[in-house]
Design a protein around this motif. Structure first.
Motif, PDB file in Angstrom:
ATOM      1  N   ARG A  37       0.838  -1.210   0.000  1.00 57.97           N
ATOM      2  CA  ARG A  37       0.000   0.000   0.000  1.00 57.97           C
ATOM      3  C   ARG A  37       0.869   1.255   0.000  1.00 57.97           C
ATOM      4  NH1 ARG A  37      -4.826  -1.972   4.021  1.00 57.97           N
ATOM      5  NH2 ARG A  37      -5.967  -3.098   2.423  1.00 57.97           N
ATOM      6  N   GLU A  40       1.841   1.904  -3.474  1.00 60.81           N
ATOM      7  CA  GLU A  40       0.705   2.407  -4.241  1.00 60.81           C
ATOM      8  C   GLU A  40       0.463   3.889  -3.926  1.00 60.81           C
ATOM      9  OE1 GLU A  40      -3.484   0.905  -6.052  1.00 60.81           O
ATOM     10  OE2 GLU A  40      -2.539  -0.285  -4.484  1.00 60.81           O
ATOM     11  N   LYS A  63      -9.052   5.265  -5.779  1.00 63.93           N
ATOM     12  CA  LYS A  63      -7.870   5.152  -6.636  1.00 63.93           C
ATOM     13  C   LYS A  63      -7.050   3.894  -6.370  1.00 63.93           C
ATOM     14  CE  LYS A  63      -7.371  10.033  -7.550  1.00 63.93           C
ATOM     15  NZ  LYS A  63      -6.475  11.185  -7.522  1.00 63.93           N
ATOM     16  N   SER A  65      -5.988   0.103  -6.299  1.00 64.04           N
ATOM     17  CA  SER A  65      -6.308  -1.030  -7.171  1.00 64.04           C
ATOM     18  C   SER A  65      -7.105  -2.091  -6.415  1.00 64.04           C
ATOM     19  CB  SER A  65      -5.031  -1.633  -7.749  1.00 64.04           C
ATOM     20  OG  SER A  65      -4.186  -2.089  -6.715  1.00 64.04           O
ATOM     21  N   SER A  66      -6.867  -2.190  -5.120  1.00 64.16           N
ATOM     22  CA  SER A  66      -7.613  -3.128  -4.285  1.00 64.16           C
ATOM     23  C   SER A  66      -8.862  -2.431  -3.766  1.00 64.16           C
ATOM     24  CB  SER A  66      -6.756  -3.575  -3.099  1.00 64.16           C
ATOM     25  OG  SER A  66      -7.559  -4.193  -2.126  1.00 64.16           O
ATOM     26  N   ARG A  67      -9.986  -3.032  -3.977  1.00 61.16           N
ATOM     27  CA  ARG A  67     -11.242  -2.442  -3.486  1.00 61.16           C
ATOM     28  C   ARG A  67     -11.415  -2.685  -1.996  1.00 61.16           C
ATOM     29  NH1 ARG A  67     -11.563   1.439  -6.401  1.00 61.16           N
ATOM     30  NH2 ARG A  67     -11.499   0.940  -8.598  1.00 61.16           N
TER      31      ARG A  67
END
Length: 87
Positions: A37, A40, A63, A65-67
């Motif tokens: 994270r 990211e 924003k 990528s992991s929901r």
């Protein structure tokens, strides 16, 4: 431990920061942010606690990528980042 060269490459690629003047904060000190994270966040252009705190929780959560990141989680990170800045 983070790879500084990789971080510099990511930031340079996104034109997010001038590394001559800014060093990214260690987001892994915030509960819920691990190395993945953190990377990211750097890719999204957030390199400091101040930038994380200023981000809109809803927009930032969208924003990732992991929901699995929610606005509530982001608000929690922001509270922790504030505490880290206050020292």
């Amino acid at each position: 431990m983070r790879n500084s060269a990789m971080i510099a490459t990511i930031a340079t690629a996104t034109n997010a920061v001038d590394y001559a003047t800014v060093t990214p904060d260690d987001f892994t000190k915030v509960n819920g942010i691990g190395e993945v994270r953190e990377q990211e966040l750097y890719k999204l252009g957030l390199l400091t606690y101040t930038e994380l705190i200023a981000a809109d929780p809803d927009k930032l959560a969208d924003k990732f990528s992991s929901r699995m990141v929610t606005p509530t989680m982001v608000a929690g990170w922001q509270a922790q980042a504030t505490a880290l800045l206050e020292g």
